[in-house]
Design an enzyme around this catalytic site. Structure first.
Site, short mmCIF file in Angstrom:
data_model
loop_
_atom_site.label_atom_id
_atom_site.label_comp_id
_atom_site.label_asym_id
_atom_site.label_seq_id
_atom_site.Cartn_x
_atom_site.Cartn_y
_atom_site.Cartn_z
N GLU A 47 53.80 92.82 110.21
CA GLU A 47 52.51 92.12 110.17
C GLU A 47 52.61 91.11 109.04
OE1 GLU A 47 49.47 90.44 109.65
OE2 GLU A 47 48.85 92.12 108.40
N CYS B 36 45.47 87.84 105.18
CA CYS B 36 46.24 87.11 106.19
C CYS B 36 45.31 86.49 107.22
CB CYS B 36 47.27 88.03 106.86
SG CYS B 36 46.57 89.53 107.55
#
Length: 487
Positions: free
Chosen positions: A260, A294
């Protein structure tokens, strides 16, 4: 180990260095890592600087253990963890704030989210995840039934987590591992390791057998490769930056990998949008958690017809966004992770201004404190939007029409998430179809999700595997098929 005295009651006397029960006590090893408060530089605590031999020992102990917890027992442990964390949320949030510089509002919210992770995982652990197939479906079929069940991995899961959510990112690795009866060795970033150690103590207190989880700390340049290449490791789960993610992909050969990675998430504001709502979403999406997510808003793509009105509203909200001492719960934002990061944002914004962008608010720095910042007239080729700017910076890019918006949005190496502000169904369906991202949120920030829903990206944002409790549980298991006569 030197820790804040406020933590004495957090784990009810359990030692913060709980990981040493598994990874070795390092007695006589003077190597330590200092963890300092980004706001004032005070020493929050120290952690051991583990060695490769410590990693090998942790993995060997995990490999040699076979968890026999029933679904009910796993569920109960995780529900107890959530209960303990809720009862100690203030002290836990204080620790996250002290080591990360994140504002108290954000860290209290993070504790709540981590509680959700364990609650959802506790519920999911109770579900029977097998399937049944009848075999008499074709002329040459047989009177048999085929069954499937999901089993934990034979080897160990290793996990590496970042600084921006020191508790919740760790929870998202550990909870699915427990729910599936796996064994995990987790290395938190050396910048914010204390929250992970505290969570381990809470898990042990809740009844987790220690061999199912080891927290190891140290310099990644020394120990990370062992977490990737050890032959007893079956799966590597990593959350962090793209360069390290690609290094892991190349290094951890023939192991499952869940990566990720970064994001460059847009909020796209169409000409029919509610501009007050859009500006509020844009500001919150850009500045919450000091912009260090993110899925934070990294680019603001605004239709040229309404751009001036939107920018006026965005600047007003930015100037009202309070920041300063992270422990002051009345402020909206604390620091970024360290002074070096703040200097990096300052330099990126300065470069954009030199190339023609207009600074409308912010770009003020004091140590690791960096003001919420608005840039207008940003060109998509500028580094501030071409790469991921992992801080509270709001670059506004103006576009002509929906085709232009989609082209600009897709014109980066990332593909994690996005937000769309519009009420037109034709626009919504077009964005859902044509944006190259893992998530499209309509009239919400790019990062909106619950801890149960699938989460992850494509392109340089990840390999397409999803996190979120249910998806991670699937990735952390293998499917066994068996069949029986059925007369």
């Amino acid at each position: 180990m030197n820790m804040m005295t406020e933590l004495a009651g957090v784990a009810h006397g359990a030692p913060i260095a709980a990981q040493m029960r598994i990874a070795g006590d390092l007695v006589g090893n003077p190597r330590t890592i200092d963890v300092r408060n980004p706001y004032n530089g005070t020493l929050v605590g120290t952690v051991p600087k583990g060695t490769v031999d410590d990693i090998r020992r942790a993995i060997a102990i995990a490999k040699g253990y076979r968890a026999k917890l029933t679904r009910y027992e796993r569920s109960q442990i995780m529900h107890r963890v959530a209960e303990i964390m809720r009862s100690r949320k203030e002290a836990i949030a204080d620790l996250i704030t002290a080591e990360s510089g994140l504002g108290k509002k954000d860290t209290l919210y993070e504790v709540g989210r981590a509680c959700d992770v364990f609650t959802f995982a506790g519920n999911a652990a109770l579900h029977d995840d097998g399937q049944t197939f009848s075999c008499d479906l074709t002329p040459h079929g047989k009177a048999r039934k085929v069954y499937t069940l999901r089993e934990p991995l034979l080897g160990v899961i290793t996990a590496i987590t970042p600084f921006n959510h020191p508790l919740n990112q760790v929870a998202h690795k550990i909870a699915p591992s427990i729910a599936t009866n796996n064994r995990m060795v987790l290395k938190p970033t050396e910048k914010t390791p204390l929250s992970a150690l505290l969570l381990a103590d809470i898990l042990y207190e809740a009844g987790l057998p220690p061999p199912m989880l080891s927290i190891v700390t140290g310099d990644p340049r020394e120990i990370a490769d062992e977490l990737l290449t050890n032959p007893d490791v079956d799966l590597v789960s990593f959350t962090g930056g793209v360069p390290i993610g690609k290094y892991i992909a190349a290094k951890a050969v023939y192991k499952r990998q869940i990566l990720e990675l970064g994001g460059n998430d847009p909020i796209i504001v169409m000409e029919d949008a509610d501009l007050d709502e859009a500006a509020s979403l844009a500001a919150a999406g850009s500045y919450k958690n000091s912009g260090q997510r993110c899925t934070a808003v990294k680019r603001m793509l605004v239709h040229e017809k309404i751009a001036d009105d939107f920018v006026e509203r965005l600047v007003a909200r930015t100037r009202a966004w309070t920041y300063g001492d992270p422990m002051d719960g009345t402020l909206e934002m604390g620091t970024v992770i360290d002074e070096a990061a703040a200097k990096g944002f300052e330099a990126k914004v300065g470069a954009a201004i030199a190339q023609g962008a207009r600074l409308l608010a912010g770009n003020e720095r004091r140590g690791a404190l960096y003001a919420p910042t608005v840039l207008d007239r940003v060109d998509p080729a500028m580094d501030v939007v071409r790469t991921e700017t992992f801080g509270p910076v709001s670059p506004v890019i103006r576009f002509r029409d929906i085709d232009d918006a989609i082209r600009i949005s897709n014109g980066t190496a990332f593909g994690l998430s996005s937000a769309v502000c519009t009420n037109r169904l034709d626009y919504i369906t077009r964005f859902v179809s044509d944006l190259d991202v893992g998530t499209v949120n309509v009239r919400e920030v790019p990062g909106y999700r619950i801890e149960l829903t699938p989460f992850g990206g494509i392109k340089d944002s990840g390999l397409g595997y999803k996190e979120g409790v249910q998806e991670a549980m699937k990735s952390f298991t293998h499917t066994k098929t068996y069949s029986l006569p059925w007369e």
